[in-house]
Write a protein that holds these residues in place. Structure first.
Motif, PDB file in Angstrom:
ATOM      1  N   UNK A 174       8.344   2.172  11.794  1.00 33.33           N
ATOM      2  CA  UNK A 174       7.653   1.751  10.703  1.00 33.33           C
ATOM      3  C   UNK A 174       8.466   2.829   9.509  1.00 33.33           C
ATOM      4  N   UNK A 175       8.382   4.190  10.180  1.00 29.76           N
ATOM      5  CA  UNK A 175       9.128   4.973   9.373  1.00 29.76           C
ATOM      6  C   UNK A 175      10.709   4.923   8.789  1.00 29.76           C
ATOM      7  N   UNK A 176      11.363   4.159   9.611  1.00 34.62           N
ATOM      8  CA  UNK A 176      12.441   3.673   9.486  1.00 34.62           C
ATOM      9  C   UNK A 176      12.667   2.374   8.495  1.00 34.62           C
ATOM     10  N   UNK A 177      11.688   1.563   8.609  1.00 38.29           N
ATOM     11  CA  UNK A 177      11.631   0.179   8.003  1.00 38.29           C
ATOM     12  C   UNK A 177      11.197   0.527   6.447  1.00 38.29           C
ATOM     13  N   UNK A 178      10.170   1.484   6.227  1.00 41.10           N
ATOM     14  CA  UNK A 178       9.667   1.778   4.935  1.00 41.10           C
ATOM     15  C   UNK A 178      10.350   2.924   4.275  1.00 41.10           C
ATOM     16  N   UNK A 179      10.856   3.746   5.070  1.00 42.85           N
ATOM     17  CA  UNK A 179      11.277   5.027   4.484  1.00 42.85           C
ATOM     18  C   UNK A 179      10.438   6.060   4.229  1.00 42.85           C
ATOM     19  N   UNK A 180       9.081   5.784   4.675  1.00 36.40           N
ATOM     20  CA  UNK A 180       8.318   6.786   4.185  1.00 36.40           C
ATOM     21  C   UNK A 180       7.419   7.136   5.653  1.00 36.40           C
ATOM     22  N   UNK A 181       7.136   8.395   5.483  1.00 37.91           N
ATOM     23  CA  UNK A 181       5.970   9.095   6.590  1.00 37.91           C
ATOM     24  C   UNK A 181       5.014   7.993   7.061  1.00 37.91           C
ATOM     25  N   UNK A 182       4.442   7.823   8.357  1.00 41.01           N
ATOM     26  CA  UNK A 182       3.652   7.076   8.727  1.00 41.01           C
ATOM     27  C   UNK A 182       2.302   7.884   9.066  1.00 41.01           C
ATOM     28  N   UNK A 183       1.325   7.643   8.399  1.00 46.56           N
ATOM     29  CA  UNK A 183       0.030   8.514   9.063  1.00 46.56           C
ATOM     30  C   UNK A 183      -0.847   7.944  10.201  1.00 46.56           C
ATOM     31  N   UNK A 184      -1.015   8.539  11.338  1.00 44.97           N
ATOM     32  CA  UNK A 184      -1.895   8.417  12.368  1.00 44.97           C
ATOM     33  C   UNK A 184      -2.682   9.420  12.225  1.00 44.97           C
ATOM     34  N   UNK A 185      -2.914  10.561  12.126  1.00 43.78           N
ATOM     35  CA  UNK A 185      -3.747  11.358  12.273  1.00 43.78           C
ATOM     36  C   UNK A 185      -4.100  12.121  11.062  1.00 43.78           C
ATOM     37  N   UNK A 186      -5.142  12.057  10.351  1.00 36.39           N
ATOM     38  CA  UNK A 186      -5.230  12.460   9.116  1.00 36.39           C
ATOM     39  C   UNK A 186      -5.065  14.096   8.858  1.00 36.39           C
ATOM     40  N   UNK A 187      -5.425  14.905   9.778  1.00 30.67           N
ATOM     41  CA  UNK A 187      -5.145  16.155   9.968  1.00 30.67           C
ATOM     42  C   UNK A 187      -3.764  16.610   9.995  1.00 30.67           C
ATOM     43  N   UNK A 188      -2.876  15.863  10.371  1.00 35.06           N
ATOM     44  CA  UNK A 188      -1.500  16.110  10.634  1.00 35.06           C
ATOM     45  C   UNK A 188      -0.672  16.051   9.663  1.00 35.06           C
ATOM     46  N   UNK A 189      -1.159  15.716   8.422  1.00 37.80           N
ATOM     47  CA  UNK A 189      -0.196  15.245   7.474  1.00 37.80           C
ATOM     48  C   UNK A 189      -0.122  16.653   6.269  1.00 37.80           C
ATOM     49  N   UNK A 190       0.934  16.650   5.416  1.00 39.48           N
ATOM     50  CA  UNK A 190       0.965  17.698   4.540  1.00 39.48           C
ATOM     51  C   UNK A 190       0.138  17.351   3.485  1.00 39.48           C
ATOM     52  N   UNK A 191      -0.315  16.184   3.245  1.00 36.98           N
ATOM     53  CA  UNK A 191      -1.142  15.871   2.238  1.00 36.98           C
ATOM     54  C   UNK A 191      -2.516  16.094   2.591  1.00 36.98           C
ATOM     55  N   UNK A 192      -3.253  16.968   1.588  1.00 36.55           N
ATOM     56  CA  UNK A 192      -4.905  17.102   1.777  1.00 36.55           C
ATOM     57  C   UNK A 192      -5.337  15.755   1.589  1.00 36.55           C
ATOM     58  N   UNK A 193      -6.467  15.557   2.096  1.00 36.76           N
ATOM     59  CA  UNK A 193      -7.212  14.026   2.055  1.00 36.76           C
ATOM     60  C   UNK A 193      -6.232  13.087   2.033  1.00 36.76           C
ATOM     61  N   UNK A 194      -5.604  12.966   3.151  1.00 34.34           N
ATOM     62  CA  UNK A 194      -4.618  12.015   3.090  1.00 34.34           C
ATOM     63  C   UNK A 194      -5.332  10.496   2.961  1.00 34.34           C
ATOM     64  N   UNK A 195      -6.317  10.180   3.679  1.00 33.07           N
ATOM     65  CA  UNK A 195      -7.059   8.802   3.709  1.00 33.07           C
ATOM     66  C   UNK A 195      -7.238   8.585   2.108  1.00 33.07           C
ATOM     67  N   UNK A 196      -7.900   9.437   1.438  1.00 32.58           N
ATOM     68  CA  UNK A 196      -7.945   9.139   0.209  1.00 32.58           C
ATOM     69  C   UNK A 196      -6.896   8.720  -0.975  1.00 32.58           C
ATOM     70  N   UNK A 197      -5.945   9.570  -0.634  1.00 26.24           N
ATOM     71  CA  UNK A 197      -4.575   9.554  -1.380  1.00 26.24           C
ATOM     72  C   UNK A 197      -3.775   8.333  -0.959  1.00 26.24           C
ATOM     73  N   UNK A 198      -3.857   7.851   0.364  1.00 25.91           N
ATOM     74  CA  UNK A 198      -3.224   6.839   0.575  1.00 25.91           C
ATOM     75  C   UNK A 198      -3.799   5.543  -0.145  1.00 25.91           C
ATOM     76  N   UNK A 199      -5.243   5.631   0.001  1.00 23.54           N
ATOM     77  CA  UNK A 199      -6.185   4.531  -0.514  1.00 23.54           C
ATOM     78  C   UNK A 199      -6.032   4.346  -2.025  1.00 23.54           C
ATOM     79  N   UNK A 200      -5.789   5.684  -2.576  1.00 19.82           N
ATOM     80  CA  UNK A 200      -5.612   5.392  -4.102  1.00 19.82           C
ATOM     81  C   UNK A 200      -4.390   4.967  -4.306  1.00 19.82           C
ATOM     82  N   UNK A 201      -3.303   5.063  -3.679  1.00 16.68           N
ATOM     83  CA  UNK A 201      -1.937   4.505  -4.156  1.00 16.68           C
ATOM     84  C   UNK A 201      -1.901   2.958  -3.938  1.00 16.68           C
ATOM     85  N   UNK A 202      -2.921   2.646  -3.327  1.00 17.73           N
ATOM     86  CA  UNK A 202      -2.678   1.184  -2.667  1.00 17.73           C
ATOM     87  C   UNK A 202      -3.071  -0.033  -3.646  1.00 17.73           C
ATOM     88  N   UNK A 203      -1.959  -0.982  -3.933  1.00 17.65           N
ATOM     89  CA  UNK A 203      -2.499  -2.167  -4.831  1.00 17.65           C
ATOM     90  C   UNK A 203      -3.171  -3.284  -3.975  1.00 17.65           C
TER      91      UNK A 203
END
Ligand code: PMT
Length: 407
Positions: free
Chosen positions: A63-92
């Motif tokens: 998916x990373x190759x297809x989308x050109x973006x990092x894939x989130x599996x574990x919310x604690x392993x991303x550089x982004x704090x509060x990844x679930x909220x940030x991803x959710x907020x970006x979504x249309x």
């Protein structure tokens, strides 16, 4: 939800949209890669979140190759704090495909068990789920209750489809095809934000086949591509679409109500019913102007005609001229010479608001092509020459002018 982007690219129907794709653990995960790819091809920015179980079927790297973006599996392993909220907020839009029985249960009960269900809880974007599981799990009352709960909350459910399952049995449980999932998403976004929301657009497409005998007919070379592209564009913009189609070999666009007909007589009846409450009728079909006067009820044999066969033709009714309703009335003119002059003659005779003239002998235009070059002539005499463009883009150009008139 936010309004759609102002600069719409008709050939990239999801441009300007940020789609989050949630992938949960099912053998059908391989299809999710195609969904991600098709979303990208439609112009969307795609971000993928996965459950740990999904990673056992397909690698996040895919998916990373297809989308050109990092894939989130574990919310604690991303550089982004509060990844679930940030991803959710970006979504249309949030698409979960495949959605397992366990995922549906978690969604229905508000459990935040993993990155997929966490994102679902945190987003205000429309959610579309495409379930995939064994048919017995799908038919279980617990799953059915969960799905009913999700539908009540406004979650869009696509499938599952009937077909061969991983167990080898046949049943209801297959993940919808990637094109269907993307079609359903485009329909959902159109319904939420499209500028033709609440409108009923009727489109005709394809040829008619007027029988000579049970195996032969009088017809023409229309493939239906022009009409189907208009129907899809109207669907993308939120209209309720009725597509009256002659005999063509095209898949129905998702979310469009299709009525199949064969002859002009049948097309007229279907359009009379469909246009009763229509805001617009677009006649992109190529109905046969003539039909055999006395179709044979058996296959004509060579001996029947001796050295030749004379078929008497009678004129068919002019469908668009006959229709009483339809709101904004749009016709096409298929010509091979004197394009604008012939089209202008048809405008008043068929009581049209505007006519879309195409030279069916020009390269890239007319029958069977993916593109079309058209002249739009309005009832007040205004004439617009459009460049060669995709049939989908021609559809949007027609709908823009319909919208102006409806306003
Ligand atoms: O389907 P494709 O392969 O994508 O090709 C697209 C197309 C060339 C068929 C399409 O772009 C097109 O030009 N459609 C109109 C074909 C046609 O019948 O043109 P016409 O000039 O003969 O008719 C003028 C208008 O009257 C058309 O809107 C037609 O739908 C309508 N008509 C014609 C005959 C009839 N008996 N009843 C009608 O309502």
């Amino acid at each position: 939800m936010e309004a759609p982007p102002a600069a719409r690219n008709p050939d990239l129907p999801l441009s300007g949209r940020h789609v989050v794709l949630g992938v949960t653990g099912s053998i059908s995960c391989y299809k999710a890669a195609d969904i991600a790819s098709k979303l990208r091809q439609a112009g969307a920015a795609v971000e993928v979140v996965m459950t740990p179980a999904a990673t056992k079927f397909i690698s996040p790297l895919t998916f990373q190759s297809l989308t050109g973006r990092d894939v989130v599996v574990d919310m604690f392993s991303t550089a982004e704090a509060e990844a679930h909220v940030e991803v959710a907020r970006r979504a249309d839009a949030f698409v979960i495909a495949p959605a397992t029985a366990d995922c549906l249960a978690n969604l229905a009960h508000g459990n935040a068990a993993d990155m997929v269900t966490l994102t679902a809880l945190a987003t205000t974007a429309p959610i579309l789920v495409a379930p995939a599981m064994d048919n017995q799990m799908w038919e279980h009352p617990a799953t059915q209750d969960n799905v009913a709960t999700l539908r009540e909350r406004g979650v869009e459910v696509v499938g599952p489809m009937l077909g061969r399952l991983a167990t080898g049995r046949t049943g209801l449980g297959r993940l919808a095809e990637p094109a269907q999932v993307v079609g359903a998403l485009r329909t959902l976004l159109g319904e939420r934000t499209g500028d033709l929301r609440g409108r009923h657009v009727v489109v005709s497409a394809g040829p008619t086949h007027e029988p000579i005998d049970p195996v032969r007919f009088v017809g023409n070379r229309s493939t239906g591509k022009m009409g189907f592209a208009i129907a899809e564009a109207a669907r993308d913009r939120g209209a309720r679409v009725t597509l009256v189609a002659g005999p063509v070999a095209l898949e129905s666009p998702w979310g469009v109500h299709r009525i199949d007909v064969a002859t002009v007589e049948q097309m007229l009846i279907a359009l009379e019913q469909a246009t009763a409450d229509a805001d617009a009728i677009i006649m992109a079909a190529a109905p046969a102007d003539f039909r055999p006067a006395n179709p044979a009820d058996h296959k004509l044999k060579k001996a029947d005609g001796q050295q030749g066969l004379t078929v008497e033709l009678v004129q068919n009714p002019d469908i668009i001229a006959t229709l009483a309703g339809g709101g904004v009335r749009v016709g096409f003119a298929a010509e091979t010479r004197n394009l604008a002059a012939y089209a202008k003659q048809k405008l008043p005779a068929k009581r049209l608001d505007f006519i879309v003239a195409n030279d069916v002998s020009a390269a890239g235009s007319g029958f069977g092509t993916e593109t079309n070059e058209v002249i739009i002539i309005h009832s007040d005499g205004r004439t617009e020459e459009l460049p060669l463009m995709s049939k989908h883009a021609v559809g949007h150009a027609i709908l823009d002018r319909i919208l102006d008139r409806l306003a």
